[in-house]
Design an enzyme around this catalytic site. Sequence first.
Site, PDB file in Angstrom:
ATOM      1  N   HIS A  99      -8.728  -3.146   2.099  1.00  0.00           N
ATOM      2  CA  HIS A  99      -9.422  -3.384   3.360  1.00  0.00           C
ATOM      3  C   HIS A  99     -10.570  -4.377   3.252  1.00  0.00           C
ATOM      4  CE1 HIS A  99      -7.914   0.480   5.553  1.00  0.00           C
ATOM      5  NE2 HIS A  99      -7.004  -0.467   5.464  1.00  0.00           N
TER       6      HIS A  99
ATOM      7  N   GLY B 151       0.825  -1.214   0.000  1.00  0.00           N
ATOM      8  CA  GLY B 151       0.000   0.000   0.000  1.00  0.00           C
ATOM      9  C   GLY B 151       0.855   1.258   0.000  1.00  0.00           C
TER      10      GLY B 151
ATOM     11  N   ASP C 206       2.260  -1.471  -4.716  1.00  0.00           N
ATOM     12  CA  ASP C 206       0.887  -1.003  -4.968  1.00  0.00           C
ATOM     13  C   ASP C 206       0.585  -1.201  -6.457  1.00  0.00           C
ATOM     14  OD1 ASP C 206      -1.554   0.694  -5.076  1.00  0.00           O
ATOM     15  OD2 ASP C 206      -0.800   1.551  -3.203  1.00  0.00           O
TER      16      ASP C 206
ATOM     17  N   GLY D 162      -5.927   1.920  -6.610  1.00  0.00           N
ATOM     18  CA  GLY D 162      -6.734   2.256  -5.436  1.00  0.00           C
ATOM     19  C   GLY D 162      -7.462   1.067  -4.845  1.00  0.00           C
TER      20      GLY D 162
HETATM   21  N1  SAH Z   1       0.629   3.485   3.107  1.00  0.00           N
HETATM   22  C1  SAH Z   1      -0.072   4.607   2.491  1.00  0.00           C
HETATM   23  C2  SAH Z   1      -1.574   4.371   2.330  1.00  0.00           C
HETATM   24  C3  SAH Z   1      -1.975   3.137   1.558  1.00  0.00           C
HETATM   25  S1  SAH Z   1      -3.666   3.188   1.050  1.00  0.00           S
HETATM   26  C4  SAH Z   1       0.172   5.876   3.324  1.00  0.00           C
HETATM   27  O1  SAH Z   1       0.323   5.762   4.551  1.00  0.00           O
HETATM   28  O2  SAH Z   1       0.235   6.955   2.774  1.00  0.00           O
HETATM   29  C5  SAH Z   1      -3.908   1.564   0.450  1.00  0.00           C
HETATM   30  C6  SAH Z   1      -3.278   1.263  -0.901  1.00  0.00           C
HETATM   31  O3  SAH Z   1      -3.359  -0.149  -1.105  1.00  0.00           O
HETATM   32  C7  SAH Z   1      -3.965   1.913  -2.114  1.00  0.00           C
HETATM   33  O4  SAH Z   1      -3.078   2.804  -2.740  1.00  0.00           O
HETATM   34  C8  SAH Z   1      -4.325   0.727  -3.021  1.00  0.00           C
HETATM   35  O5  SAH Z   1      -4.109   0.947  -4.408  1.00  0.00           O
HETATM   36  C9  SAH Z   1      -3.421  -0.380  -2.511  1.00  0.00           C
HETATM   37  N2  SAH Z   1      -3.940  -1.743  -2.758  1.00  0.00           N
HETATM   38  C10 SAH Z   1      -5.153  -2.233  -2.439  1.00  0.00           C
HETATM   39  N3  SAH Z   1      -5.263  -3.517  -2.824  1.00  0.00           N
HETATM   40  C11 SAH Z   1      -4.073  -3.856  -3.420  1.00  0.00           C
HETATM   41  C12 SAH Z   1      -3.575  -5.052  -4.027  1.00  0.00           C
HETATM   42  N4  SAH Z   1      -4.301  -6.168  -4.097  1.00  0.00           N
HETATM   43  N5  SAH Z   1      -2.328  -5.035  -4.532  1.00  0.00           N
HETATM   44  C13 SAH Z   1      -1.579  -3.908  -4.472  1.00  0.00           C
HETATM   45  N6  SAH Z   1      -1.991  -2.760  -3.883  1.00  0.00           N
HETATM   46  C14 SAH Z   1      -3.230  -2.721  -3.371  1.00  0.00           C
HETATM   47 MG    MG Z   2      -3.987   2.579   6.381  1.00  0.00          MG
END
Ligand code: SAH
Ligand code: MG
Length: 200
Positions: free
Chosen positions: A134, A36, A61, A65
Amino acid sequence: MKYLDKVKGFLDDTEAKKLSSLIGKTSSLGPALEIGTYCGKSAMIFSEVCHKNNSYIFTLDHHIGSEEHQVGEEYHDEELFDVRLNKFNSLPEFLKNIEKSPFSENIIPIIGDSVEVSKNWKIPLGLLFIDGGHSMKAAKNDFDYWSKHIVSGGILAIHDVFPNPKDGGRPPYEIFCIAKESNKFKEIELIKSLAVLEKV
Ligand code: SAH
Ligand code: MG
């Protein structure tokens, strides 16, 4: 840090400090990997300690999203909607941000789906930070496919863990419980919504 001021992200300061300290302590065991990236805020924070320790933060990532970032959902940010692709895309914003980071050479971006990348992963990790999708499926996949890569004595950190259902969604809390029940991890602490466990 000034270069972080305008970077979009979700990590709280206390959680960020805790994670940076843990990444510092575990860097002799192996690199850290974050699931993420979003716009790079957390990875940019962690890169400072990596720079000091001559280590790396891998940040993964697909940049399309999570469910809550899609158009019409609670956490949708229209500035991250890519008109050329006609979908949410955090990659250009991430690349723009790490351009300004003084420690960008300690950040290794991986662009892909968590499960697909894990199938090709061979590097033992000192720390794994789960901060991805999530949904129950996404959270469970992140735990199942990635936690096995943490070395003994290494750290599993999970974000958005809310023991009280009134505070937030269940899946990150559920995988925290699964980790504890597996007997492969022991709980160290829960700071705000950050759960910290050690691999036995
Ligand atoms: N760590 C970041 C926030 C992450 S938000 C911070 O603190 O700023 C969650 C991210 O998980 C999103 O950008 C989304 O694209 C990614 N995500 C969700 N499911 C995913 C998957 N199956 N594989 C890769 N990335 C994923
Ligand atoms: Mg988070």
